[in-house]
Motif scaffolding. Structure first.
Motif, short mmCIF file in Angstrom:
data_model
loop_
_atom_site.label_atom_id
_atom_site.label_comp_id
_atom_site.label_asym_id
_atom_site.label_seq_id
_atom_site.Cartn_x
_atom_site.Cartn_y
_atom_site.Cartn_z
N GLU A 190 0.83 -1.21 0.00
CA GLU A 190 0.00 0.00 0.00
C GLU A 190 0.86 1.25 0.00
N GLY A 191 1.92 1.21 -0.83
CA GLY A 191 2.74 2.40 -1.07
C GLY A 191 3.97 2.53 -0.23
N ASP A 192 4.14 1.73 0.80
CA ASP A 192 5.29 1.86 1.70
C ASP A 192 6.17 0.62 1.57
N SER A 193 6.73 0.41 0.38
CA SER A 193 7.50 -0.79 0.10
C SER A 193 8.95 -0.62 0.53
N ALA A 194 9.55 -1.72 0.98
CA ALA A 194 10.97 -1.72 1.36
C ALA A 194 11.88 -2.02 0.18
N PHE A 195 11.28 -2.22 -1.02
CA PHE A 195 12.05 -2.65 -2.18
C PHE A 195 12.38 -1.48 -3.09
N GLU A 196 13.54 -1.59 -3.75
CA GLU A 196 13.99 -0.55 -4.67
C GLU A 196 14.57 -1.20 -5.92
N ALA A 197 14.64 -0.40 -6.99
CA ALA A 197 15.30 -0.84 -8.21
C ALA A 197 16.80 -0.84 -8.02
N GLU A 198 17.49 -1.59 -8.84
CA GLU A 198 18.94 -1.62 -8.84
C GLU A 198 19.46 -1.33 -10.25
N LEU A 199 20.77 -1.44 -10.41
CA LEU A 199 21.41 -1.06 -11.67
C LEU A 199 20.83 -1.84 -12.85
N HIS A 200 20.55 -3.12 -12.64
CA HIS A 200 20.02 -3.95 -13.71
C HIS A 200 18.58 -4.37 -13.43
N ARG A 201 17.83 -4.58 -14.46
CA ARG A 201 16.41 -4.90 -14.34
C ARG A 201 16.20 -6.36 -13.94
N GLN A 202 17.27 -7.13 -13.86
CA GLN A 202 17.19 -8.53 -13.41
C GLN A 202 17.37 -8.65 -11.89
N GLN A 203 17.35 -7.55 -11.18
CA GLN A 203 17.57 -7.62 -9.73
C GLN A 203 16.71 -6.57 -9.03
N LEU A 204 16.56 -6.77 -7.73
CA LEU A 204 15.92 -5.78 -6.88
C LEU A 204 16.59 -5.81 -5.52
N GLU A 205 16.34 -4.76 -4.74
CA GLU A 205 16.99 -4.61 -3.44
C GLU A 205 15.94 -4.33 -2.38
N PHE A 206 16.18 -4.82 -1.18
CA PHE A 206 15.36 -4.40 -0.04
C PHE A 206 16.28 -3.99 1.10
N ALA A 207 15.72 -3.19 1.99
CA ALA A 207 16.46 -2.74 3.18
C ALA A 207 15.60 -2.98 4.41
N THR A 208 16.21 -3.51 5.45
CA THR A 208 15.49 -3.71 6.71
C THR A 208 15.44 -2.41 7.50
#
Length: 363
Positions: free
Chosen positions: A37-55
């Motif tokens: 609902e808009g408050d995601s911990a995930f972000e894009a990375e340099l390549h479109r084959q990956q994603l990142e999250f932060a605790t």
């Protein structure tokens, strides 16, 4: 007060049938944002084959471990909706032609660094530990330098590259080292000298900004933390929690040494590069350079030396038994590099190895 710890993990998006990386980060991120609902911990990375999250920053390592598992599970759910799976692999075992992500920053990197940018489909784990000031942070950076290669060996999870066994346990570390600002750092001695060095590097025009200071460990430019960036993403989420626990122990041990007036080891960058190369080559399977001597020693002995080095800090934070059990576990079960190679040896198929790693990613 116990220091807080946060973890950033990069994950690989793969096709569940073929095991090949898939450029679906835009769709996965949109689904994750909708689910949160808009408050995601995930972000894009340099390549479109990956994603990142932060605790979130955590003082309790059990809570941090649980959040890593939850975040990986959420990534897996969103990826499944987009027709993919997630794997905590530091490089793709199967051949891939990486797709650069959208955005002006990524286009600048592609134009500036060419093939280096194209080939950086690598997934790391960054551990943030709170510090009281930049002065304390730089004192910590100066004192943890000899131990960073041990963390690389512990996390090693990238033996394959473009369909081939590289003979390395962490080939990601070799690929990552192509960036001009990556690798071990010199002794700084003070926060002012650290910041002067960062400003000088950015002023060359080779780097876009402070976000491209890719030292193995640095002061975060966004948070009041020391950020240890040397590790591969760990296949087993329990190993990621162990890594974070040991990093906090190192930071606290270094800060205590600084306050006691104990000087850092005066190793040059050349020796630290040798230690990092050896760690990337052998992981925990062979020898490492012992931080006390910079001479070869069996990897288990060096890992136990790290435990001894941070023992008092672990005991004070309540993490002693958990860290001991984690070290025993990883020495018994192996790092992600060993697990990947064992899976390939059993099946003769890199696809099957990726499939097993997809399952192990969630623990």
């Amino acid at each position: 007060m116990v220091r807080t710890v946060g973890v950033e993990e990069e994950l690989l998006l793969v096709d569940e049938q073929s095991g090949e990386p898939r450029a679906l980060s835009t769709a996965v991120l949109a689904l994750a944002e909708r689910r949160a609902e808009g408050d995601s911990a995930f972000e894009a990375e340099l390549h479109r084959q990956q994603l990142e999250f932060a605790t979130e920053p955590r003082a309790d390592m059990r809570e941090l471990a649980e959040e890593i598992v939850r975040s990986r599970a959420e990534a897996a759910r969103s990826a499944a909706e987009a027709g993919a799976a997630v794997a905590a692999l530091a490089t793709s075992p199967l051949a891939v032609s990486p797709s650069i992500g959208e955005g002006e920053r990524y286009r600048w990197l592609a134009d500036k660094f060419g093939l280096t940018t194209q080939e950086q489909l690598t997934c790391g784990c960054h551990v943030h530990v709170s510090v009281e000031s930049d002065e304390e942070g730089v004192a910590v950076l100066d004192r943890i330098r000899p131990w960073l290669a041990v963390l690389l060996a512990l996390s090693s999870n990238s033996p394959f590259w473009q369909g081939q066994d590289t003979a390395y346990s962490s080939y990601r570390s070799r690929v990552w080292g192509r960036w001009p600002s990556a690798g071990p750092m010199e002794l700084f001695g003070s926060a002012r000298r650290y910041h002067d060095e960062v400003e000088a590097l950015v002023a060359t025009g080779v780097l876009r900004d402070k976000g491209m200071i890719y030292f193995d460990a640095r002061l975060s430019h966004r948070y009041p933390t020391v950020e240890v960036r040397v590790a591969d993403v760990c296949l087993d989420p329990a190993d990621a929690a162990l890594l974070a626990t040991l990093v906090r122990g190192l930071v606290e041990t270094a800060a205590r040494a600084w306050r006691a007036g104990d000087p850092p080891e005066p190793y040059g960058v050349g020796l630290l590069r040798m230690a990092a190369w050896q760690a990337g080559r052998s992981g925990l399977e062979g020898e490492l350079l012992h931080p006390a001597t910079m001479r070869p020693a069996p990897a288990p002995a060096v890992l136990h030396a790290l435990f001894t080095h941070v023992r008092d800090a672990l005991e004070d934070s309540g993490d002693l038994d958990t860290a001991r059990e984690g070290i025993d576990r990883v020495l018994k079960n192996g790092t992600g590099a060993r697990i990947q190679r064992d899976a390939f040896a059993r099946t003769g198929s890199l696809h099957d190895a990726v499939t097993e790693c997809v399952s192990r990613t969630r623990g």
